[in-house]
Design a protein around this motif. Structure first.
Motif, short mmCIF file in Angstrom:
data_model
loop_
_atom_site.label_atom_id
_atom_site.label_comp_id
_atom_site.label_asym_id
_atom_site.label_seq_id
_atom_site.Cartn_x
_atom_site.Cartn_y
_atom_site.Cartn_z
N ILE A 246 7.49 -5.31 -3.47
CA ILE A 246 7.41 -5.59 -4.90
C ILE A 246 6.70 -4.43 -5.59
CG2 ILE A 246 6.62 -7.18 -6.69
CD1 ILE A 246 6.49 -9.38 -4.58
N GLN A 247 7.25 -3.99 -6.73
CA GLN A 247 6.60 -2.94 -7.52
C GLN A 247 6.63 -3.34 -9.00
OE1 GLN A 247 8.33 1.05 -7.56
NE2 GLN A 247 6.30 1.96 -7.81
N TYR A 248 5.54 -3.05 -9.67
CA TYR A 248 5.31 -3.33 -11.10
C TYR A 248 5.19 -4.85 -11.32
CZ TYR A 248 7.33 1.38 -11.49
OH TYR A 248 7.63 2.71 -11.32
N ALA A 249 3.98 -5.31 -11.39
CA ALA A 249 3.74 -6.73 -11.62
C ALA A 249 2.43 -6.92 -12.36
CB ALA A 249 3.72 -7.50 -10.30
N GLN A 283 0.10 -21.17 15.82
CA GLN A 283 -0.77 -20.02 15.99
C GLN A 283 -0.63 -19.10 14.78
OE1 GLN A 283 -2.93 -19.34 18.65
NE2 GLN A 283 -2.46 -21.44 19.31
N LEU A 284 -1.72 -18.45 14.37
CA LEU A 284 -1.65 -17.57 13.21
C LEU A 284 -0.76 -16.35 13.46
CD1 LEU A 284 -5.35 -17.60 11.93
CD2 LEU A 284 -3.44 -19.06 11.27
N SER A 285 -0.47 -16.07 14.71
CA SER A 285 0.38 -14.93 15.07
C SER A 285 1.87 -15.28 15.09
CB SER A 285 -0.02 -14.40 16.44
OG SER A 285 0.09 -15.43 17.43
N ARG A 286 2.24 -16.45 14.63
CA ARG A 286 3.64 -16.88 14.66
C ARG A 286 4.51 -15.88 13.88
NH1 ARG A 286 6.09 -21.81 15.78
NH2 ARG A 286 8.08 -22.18 14.74
N THR A 287 5.65 -15.50 14.45
CA THR A 287 6.50 -14.47 13.85
C THR A 287 7.74 -15.09 13.20
OG1 THR A 287 7.66 -14.14 15.96
CG2 THR A 287 5.75 -12.73 15.49
N PRO A 288 8.37 -14.37 12.25
CA PRO A 288 7.89 -13.11 11.68
C PRO A 288 6.62 -13.32 10.87
CG PRO A 288 9.77 -13.91 10.44
CD PRO A 288 9.66 -14.80 11.62
N ILE A 289 5.75 -12.33 10.89
CA ILE A 289 4.46 -12.42 10.21
C ILE A 289 4.61 -12.04 8.75
CG2 ILE A 289 2.16 -11.33 10.09
CD1 ILE A 289 2.22 -11.22 13.16
N THR A 290 3.97 -12.80 7.89
CA THR A 290 3.92 -12.44 6.48
C THR A 290 3.31 -11.06 6.34
OG1 THR A 290 3.65 -14.76 5.85
CG2 THR A 290 3.02 -13.10 4.22
N ALA A 291 4.06 -10.12 5.75
CA ALA A 291 3.60 -8.73 5.67
C ALA A 291 4.24 -8.04 4.46
CB ALA A 291 3.93 -7.98 6.96
N PRO A 292 3.85 -8.42 3.24
CA PRO A 292 4.43 -7.79 2.05
C PRO A 292 3.92 -6.37 1.85
CG PRO A 292 2.65 -9.24 1.41
CD PRO A 292 2.85 -9.44 2.88
N THR A 293 4.74 -5.55 1.21
CA THR A 293 4.33 -4.21 0.79
C THR A 293 4.42 -4.18 -0.73
OG1 THR A 293 5.24 -3.28 2.83
CG2 THR A 293 4.74 -1.74 1.05
N LEU A 294 3.28 -3.98 -1.39
CA LEU A 294 3.14 -4.19 -2.83
C LEU A 294 2.55 -2.95 -3.47
CD1 LEU A 294 1.41 -7.69 -2.49
CD2 LEU A 294 3.87 -7.24 -2.63
N ALA A 327 -1.09 -1.38 -2.86
CA ALA A 327 -1.43 0.01 -3.18
C ALA A 327 -1.27 0.27 -4.67
CB ALA A 327 -0.53 0.96 -2.39
N ASN A 328 -1.97 1.29 -5.13
CA ASN A 328 -1.78 1.82 -6.49
C ASN A 328 -1.90 0.73 -7.55
OD1 ASN A 328 -1.02 4.30 -5.14
ND2 ASN A 328 0.98 3.37 -4.80
N SER A 329 -2.90 -0.13 -7.38
CA SER A 329 -3.01 -1.34 -8.19
C SER A 329 -4.40 -1.50 -8.78
CB SER A 329 -2.64 -2.57 -7.34
OG SER A 329 -1.27 -2.52 -6.96
N ILE A 330 -4.50 -2.41 -9.73
CA ILE A 330 -5.77 -2.75 -10.38
C ILE A 330 -5.95 -4.26 -10.26
CG2 ILE A 330 -7.06 -2.77 -12.54
CD1 ILE A 330 -5.24 -0.41 -13.45
N VAL A 331 -7.07 -4.67 -9.63
CA VAL A 331 -7.42 -6.08 -9.51
C VAL A 331 -8.80 -6.24 -10.13
CG1 VAL A 331 -7.75 -8.04 -7.97
CG2 VAL A 331 -6.04 -6.29 -7.40
N MET A 332 -8.87 -6.99 -11.23
CA MET A 332 -10.11 -7.04 -12.00
C MET A 332 -10.36 -8.45 -12.53
SD MET A 332 -8.61 -4.91 -15.29
CE MET A 332 -10.16 -4.80 -16.16
N GLY A 333 -11.63 -8.79 -12.73
CA GLY A 333 -11.97 -10.07 -13.34
C GLY A 333 -11.95 -11.25 -12.40
N GLY A 334 -11.89 -11.01 -11.08
CA GLY A 334 -11.95 -12.11 -10.12
C GLY A 334 -13.24 -12.91 -10.28
N GLN A 335 -13.16 -14.23 -10.11
CA GLN A 335 -14.30 -15.07 -10.43
C GLN A 335 -15.30 -15.18 -9.28
OE1 GLN A 335 -14.77 -15.95 -13.44
NE2 GLN A 335 -16.59 -17.25 -13.21
#
Length: 466
Positions: A246-249, A283-294, A327-335
């Motif tokens: 995903i890009q631009y959000a 198990q937390l290792s169950r495949t396919p593993i959630t692995a987004p590229t953002l 990557a290349n992102s801004i995360v701000m204002g988390g509570q």
């Protein structure tokens, strides 16, 4: 011919009598397909019910009202013209389900977006159920059926075809969605179940949703230009082995608006990303593993504004065995925290450089960094996490969000996340040299965050102050 016409008229009358039932219930046996529409000539509104099994077109000269669950299936294509409005009333909270072998072509444009919205005079979250795409891509079976009360005949999802196409959603707004059948069993603004990379998802805004804005259940769909605006729960929720790009959000939180959490202990976040829920026995290792590229997100939390709901949580919550690159992102204002990592496997992925919060900016009201449970603490510590984020991963931490110099990010009525003159977001070039970021899907930007100072990709098709 007159006898045939009379017979058809009689059949139409019989159909209308037979459909006197609760519109909030699934109706997989008929209606809403060929000849079953109920048209209100005063408003030019077409009522849509049940199952669509043949190609169908919604045209912009009419308004289409979803009555309960509407399923598109049997290889049918639903085409929706630019500028078309699809509405729902709160008595039925209409849900549009594009099922596994069907296709949607909802291809709007900036001047003529396609709008799913409330048909109530006083509009409220939950008047519309939402939009559900169901594909044939891989997942890890953390969820075995679709959430939200869909009919059992349309509840299975996924398959083995990661390249599968469910069609096109482009320049689409989804307003006042959300349908809670039971706690943890909801319809989101846009739900994507096993959706494949052949699907086009671009320029989508989810507004004032009662639950999550976007939820990805497995699959490999890629998306650009997504906006989650003033939704009650998580804005970007990913699980079940989702592996897309995903890009631009943009994510904007209304400080006073969260969904009813009850005694679940749940919280509302900009990102909530899991692999599986261990309470399902996996198990937390169950495949396919959630692995987004953002890449190129701007996620804005409540920033401790007056009246902030106590149910607000984190800018980012990565947990339950998920891997990620943001990557290349801004995360701000988390509570409660900015970057929260739960569970030992998720923490190990970050420690071992498999996951990265890369070349990005972080600000939070409370803790910028948090290991959220004892399992994560066993393998990592907060000081080492911070050192890795700000060192190896080239990300910057800001004590004061004003130093990031976005134009007006905390104005929830009219947010503006465009970088102002002198913003470090403009002088920090994007980096696309790590793993999936090298993919041609990603535009290689000269800035970080969702937009630069000149190209406002939200213009014309979006709405605010809702």
């Amino acid at each position: 011919m007159k006898k045939i016409a009379a017979f058809l008229l009689l059949g139409s009358f019989a159909f209308s009598i037979g459909c006197k039932k609760s519109d909030s219930s699934p109706d997989p046996s008929g209606g809403g397909n060929t000849g079953g529409d109920v048209v209100n000539p005063a408003t030019n509104t077409v009522d849509i019910r049940g199952v669509i099994k043949a190609d169908r077109k919604f045209t912009k000269d009419k308004t289409y009202r979803l009555r309960g669950y509407v399923y598109v299936t049997d290889g049918a294509t639903l085409t929706i013209e630019p500028g078309t409005k699809i509405v729902s009333n709160k008595d039925s909270a209409g849900v549009l389900v594009i099922y596994r072998d069907a296709t949607i072509v909802a291809d709007g444009n900036a001047d003529n977006p396609i709008v799913f919205t409330s048909n109530e005079t006083t509009k409220a979250p939950g008047d519309l159920g939402g939009v559900v795409l169901v594909g044939q891509a891989k997942g890890n079976n953390n969820h075995t059926v679709i959430e939200g009360g869909v009919d059992a005949a349309f509840s299975a999802f996924g398959g083995t075809n990661d390249a599968h196409s469910s069609g096109t959603l482009r320049y689409v707004r989804i307003e006042y969605a959300g349908k809670a059948v039971n706690p943890g069993d909801e319809i989101n603004g846009l739900s994507l179940y096993g959706v494949g990379s052949g699907t086009t998802i671009d320029y989508i805004q989810v507004i004032r949703g009662l639950d999550d804005a976007f939820e990805f259940f497995g699959g490999a769909v890629n998306c650009k230009h997504l906006i989650a605006y003033n939704c009650a729960d998580d804005d970007f929720d990913m699980d079940d082995g989702y592996r897309g790009m995903i890009q631009y959000a943009i994510s904007i939180k209304d400080p006073k608006f969260t969904d009813a959490k009850g005694t679940t202990g749940d919280i509302s976040n900009n990102f909530e990303v899991d692999n599986v829920n261990p309470s399902n026995g996996f198990q937390l290792s169950r495949t396919p593993i959630t692995a987004p590229t953002l890449s190129n997100f701007t996620a804005v939390g409540p920033n401790n504004a007056s009246g902030t709901s106590t149910d607000y949580g984190y800018g980012m919550r990565w947990r339950r065995g998920a891997r990620f690159v943001l990557a290349n992102s801004i995360v701000m204002g988390g509570q409660k925290a900015g970057l929260d990592i739960d569970d030992d496997s998720t923490a190990n992925y970050y420690k071992n450089d498999t996951s990265r919060f890369y070349n990005s900016f972080l600000h939070s009201v409370a803790n910028n960094f948090q290991l959220g449970n004892s399992s994560a603490v066993k393998v990592y510590d907060v000081a080492s996490l911070q050192a890795k984020v700000t060192g190896n991963d080239l990300s910057a931490v800001y004590a004061d969000p004003a130093a990031i110099k976005l134009t007006d990010p905390f104005n929830t009525a009219a947010p503006n996340v465009k970088p102002a003159t002198g913003s470090p977001a403009l002088s920090t070039a994007g980096k696309f040299d790590y793993r999936g970021l090298t993919n041609a899907f990603f535009d290689k930007t000269s800035f970080v965050g969702a937009m630069d100072a000149t190209n406002d990709w939200t213009a014309k098709w979006t709405v605010w102050n809702k």
